[in-house]
Design a protein around this motif. Structure first.
Motif, PDB file in Angstrom:
ATOM      1  N   GLU A  85     -29.235 143.044 113.531  1.00 47.34           N
ATOM      2  CA  GLU A  85     -28.292 141.651 114.263  1.00 47.34           C
ATOM      3  C   GLU A  85     -29.095 141.068 114.436  1.00 47.34           C
ATOM      4  O   GLU A  85     -30.446 141.003 115.572  1.00 47.34           O
ATOM      5  N   GLN A  87     -29.314 136.514 116.618  1.00 48.50           N
ATOM      6  CA  GLN A  87     -28.457 135.521 117.377  1.00 48.50           C
ATOM      7  C   GLN A  87     -28.712 133.991 116.537  1.00 48.50           C
ATOM      8  O   GLN A  87     -29.698 133.902 116.377  1.00 48.50           O
ATOM      9  N   ALA A  94     -26.784 127.735 121.084  1.00 52.11           N
ATOM     10  CA  ALA A  94     -26.122 129.302 120.382  1.00 52.11           C
ATOM     11  C   ALA A  94     -24.878 129.417 119.521  1.00 52.11           C
ATOM     12  O   ALA A  94     -24.015 128.711 120.685  1.00 52.11           O
ATOM     13  N   VAL A  95     -24.284 129.996 118.137  1.00 52.39           N
ATOM     14  CA  VAL A  95     -22.988 130.392 117.831  1.00 52.39           C
ATOM     15  C   VAL A  95     -22.915 131.015 118.312  1.00 52.39           C
ATOM     16  O   VAL A  95     -21.760 131.416 118.100  1.00 52.39           O
ATOM     17  N   GLY A  96     -23.572 132.102 118.160  1.00 54.27           N
ATOM     18  CA  GLY A  96     -23.049 133.797 118.037  1.00 54.27           C
ATOM     19  C   GLY A  96     -24.259 135.134 117.081  1.00 54.27           C
ATOM     20  O   GLY A  96     -25.376 134.753 117.418  1.00 54.27           O
ATOM     21  N   HIS A  97     -23.222 136.100 117.539  1.00 56.28           N
ATOM     22  CA  HIS A  97     -24.477 136.938 117.179  1.00 56.28           C
ATOM     23  C   HIS A  97     -24.109 138.445 115.759  1.00 56.28           C
ATOM     24  O   HIS A  97     -22.962 138.411 115.373  1.00 56.28           O
ATOM     25  N   PHE A  98     -25.088 137.514 115.019  1.00 50.16           N
ATOM     26  CA  PHE A  98     -24.008 138.698 113.338  1.00 50.16           C
ATOM     27  C   PHE A  98     -25.184 139.203 113.432  1.00 50.16           C
ATOM     28  O   PHE A  98     -25.967 139.024 113.237  1.00 50.16           O
ATOM     29  N   TYR A 103     -24.006 136.662 108.699  1.00 49.51           N
ATOM     30  CA  TYR A 103     -24.422 135.761 108.223  1.00 49.51           C
ATOM     31  C   TYR A 103     -23.806 134.442 106.893  1.00 49.51           C
ATOM     32  O   TYR A 103     -23.824 133.584 106.716  1.00 49.51           O
ATOM     33  N   HIS A 107     -21.719 131.812 107.877  1.00 53.32           N
ATOM     34  CA  HIS A 107     -21.827 131.580 108.342  1.00 53.32           C
ATOM     35  C   HIS A 107     -23.510 130.186 107.483  1.00 53.32           C
ATOM     36  O   HIS A 107     -23.646 129.480 107.590  1.00 53.32           O
ATOM     37  N   GLU A 375     -22.970 134.046 130.434  1.00 52.94           N
ATOM     38  CA  GLU A 375     -22.393 133.721 128.630  1.00 52.94           C
ATOM     39  C   GLU A 375     -23.377 132.616 129.286  1.00 52.94           C
ATOM     40  O   GLU A 375     -23.631 132.666 127.626  1.00 52.94           O
ATOM     41  N   LYS A 377     -26.331 130.356 128.608  1.00 54.35           N
ATOM     42  CA  LYS A 377     -27.879 130.008 128.594  1.00 54.35           C
ATOM     43  C   LYS A 377     -28.716 129.153 129.049  1.00 54.35           C
ATOM     44  O   LYS A 377     -28.214 127.656 128.607  1.00 54.35           O
TER      45      LYS A 377
END
Length: 492
Positions: A85, A87, A94-98, A103, A107, A375, A377
């Motif tokens: 995984e 980020q 940052a968009v998220g963790h995939f 991804y 994305h 949350e 950053k």
């Protein structure tokens, strides 16, 4: 539209970043408006810009080009966090963790458009774009989604300079095989090749170069000698695998008995380990990356580096009983970013990282600090007035660097605040969120001096060893060893 040159490789770690940085500095010295670009980077060595995070190589290349680092230079950044995984960071945010499949399925198109738009903005403002590829351009399983190489070559209509590392062996096989596997629609964009990390008599390569050129029609434009200009490493390929020990330091002529060892636990998810590179360049200083279960008996100082997943790495240290050995250690200890958080008493809201089973994870307990994750950053360049205490005692002045972290740390007991009210320090332990701390001479000199004193060793006499400006050294490799004429660039 700017002229784009894509520095692509036959594999990872072949010297693409150095070649791109050298091109940036050389062209800037020639008065050419040049900017770096890497459509997609995967690295936990990041830097803060006014717009967010970028990979360290593009930050360095922007400095080499004489332009302010921008998220346009690295519009898509993937920061691995373990278990397949990463980020995802688009335009610095940052968009998220995939996981990889998520991804690419959900994305990647957004990432492609983000990269394309960033390249268009750079093209409007510059004459040349020195783009860097990622890994190998010949990964046929990824050719339908290879953003850093294939798609960049397409949307930028880039000339391609193929880079191959001879130290790995089989350099001509790598070059020929790569050209065979490059997608047909961009094959004619390959303008030349460069062989890197060569040792020995250049004339011995001539027969191979001649046959390669006859077979492929691609000219070899240069052979770079083995040389390290001193640019920061991009990823952990340069470090020993987890579980192995490795000592980093230049050949300074100082006997081991007159040197000190700075032990750095090789965290499974280590990040921004470039923070340690300035120490490794100090005469008489050996930076040793050690397994979490290693003894600290031969260490004179310890630095805990940053981590992409602080909780997981803290748990790894706990499983190895590293905390017991560190608490028994009586030399200087410094924690940087995630390392600072680990040195505290606890981390709360810990499940925000998506790791572990508990909201609270006990720290190593060397600093009276508790960190609460959130949350939000923090990504910013900072300057601080340093009032040196503990491992930095005797230091005074302004230091600068950058912060990239989630969460805030608060004192739970008595400790000094050496960085304008930030950080925490006791007599022998210091923690800070400030990356690039040791790039500041005032902090580095104090730490080294105190480490030598704690070890009972006199620092080496004489001035600090210097190897010149790393940007100019990288440019010199290009100027002295690459024929730039066929690439439409100023040549010597």
């Amino acid at each position: 539209m700017a002229h784009t040159l894509l520095v692509a490789g036959t594999a990872s770690h072949v010297g693409k970043s150095t070649v791109a940085a050298g091109l940036c500095r050389y062209l800037a010295d020639c008065g050419v408006s040049v900017a770096p670009f890497k459509a997609q980077n995967m690295s936990n060595n990041a830097r803060a810009t006014p717009g967010g995070e970028v990979g360290v190589s593009q930050y360095v290349q922007a400095r080499a080009a004489g332009v302010a680092p921008s998220t346009d230079h690295n519009p898509v950044l993937l920061k691995p966090r373990g278990d397949g995984e990463s980020q995802l960071i688009l335009d610095g945010e940052a968009v998220g963790h995939f996981e990889a499949r998520g991804y690419y399925d959900e994305h990647w198109r957004d990432a492609l458009e983000t990269a394309r738009a960033a390249h268009e903005r750079l093209s409007r403002d510059h004459d040349v774009i020195a783009a860097e590829g990622a890994g190998s351009i010949a990964e046929i399983n990824l050719h339908d989604r290879d953003l850093a190489n294939v798609e960049t070559a397409r949307f930028a209509d880039a000339e391609i300079l193929l880079v191959a590392d001879i130290e790995r062996g089989g350099v001509f096989a790598s070059l020929v095989g790569t050209l065979e596997l490059v997608p047909d629609d961009i094959r004619d964009q390959v303008a030349g090749a460069v062989i890197t990390k060569f040792r020995g008599d250049r004339a011995l390569l001539d027969p191979g170069i001649q046959e390669f050129e006859e077979r492929t029609g691609v000219p070899v434009l240069g052979v770079l000698p083995y040389d390290d200009p001193g640019l920061p490493e991009e990823d952990s390929v340069a470090l020993p695998p987890v579980g192995e020990r490795s000592v980093v330091g230049h050949d300074d002529g100082v006997p081991d008995g007159d040197s000190i060892t700075v032990a750095v636990p090789r965290l499974p998810r280590i990040s921004n380990f470039t923070d340690l590179e300035p120490l490794a360049r100090e005469p008489g200083v050996r930076v040793a990356y050690v397994p979490p279960d290693a003894s600290l008996a031969d260490a004179d100082a310890v630095v805990l580096p940053g981590s992409k997943n602080t909780v997981d790495d803290l748990l790894a240290l706990a499983d190895a009983d590293f905390g017991d050995r560190l608490r028994a250690f009586d030399g200087p200890v410094v924690g940087l970013c995630g390392g600072y958080q680990m040195l505290g008493e606890a981390i709360t809201n810990a499940d925000i990282e998506g790791t572990g089973d508990s909201d609270r994870v006990e720290g190593l307990g060397l600093l009276p600090v508790t960190t609460e994750f959130s949350e939000t950053k923090t990504v910013e360049h900072v300057e601080r007035d340093l009032d040196g205490v503990g491992p930095l005692s005797g230091a005074s002045g302004t230091v600068e660097g950058y912060e990239i972290h989630m969460g805030d740390s608060a004192l739970t007991g008595e400790a000094a605040r050496p960085f304008d009210g930030d950080g925490a320090a006791t007599d022998v332990v210091l923690g800070t969120y400030l990356h690039d701390l040791f790039n500041n001479e005032v902090a580095r000199d104090a730490f080294v001096r105190n480490a030598f004193e704690a070890a009972g060793i006199d620092p080496p006499a004489g001035s600090r060893a210097t190897s010149g400006d790393p940007y100019e050294r990288a440019a010199g490799l290009i100027v002295d060893h690459v024929d730039l004429g066929p690439l439409g660039l100023p040549d010597r």
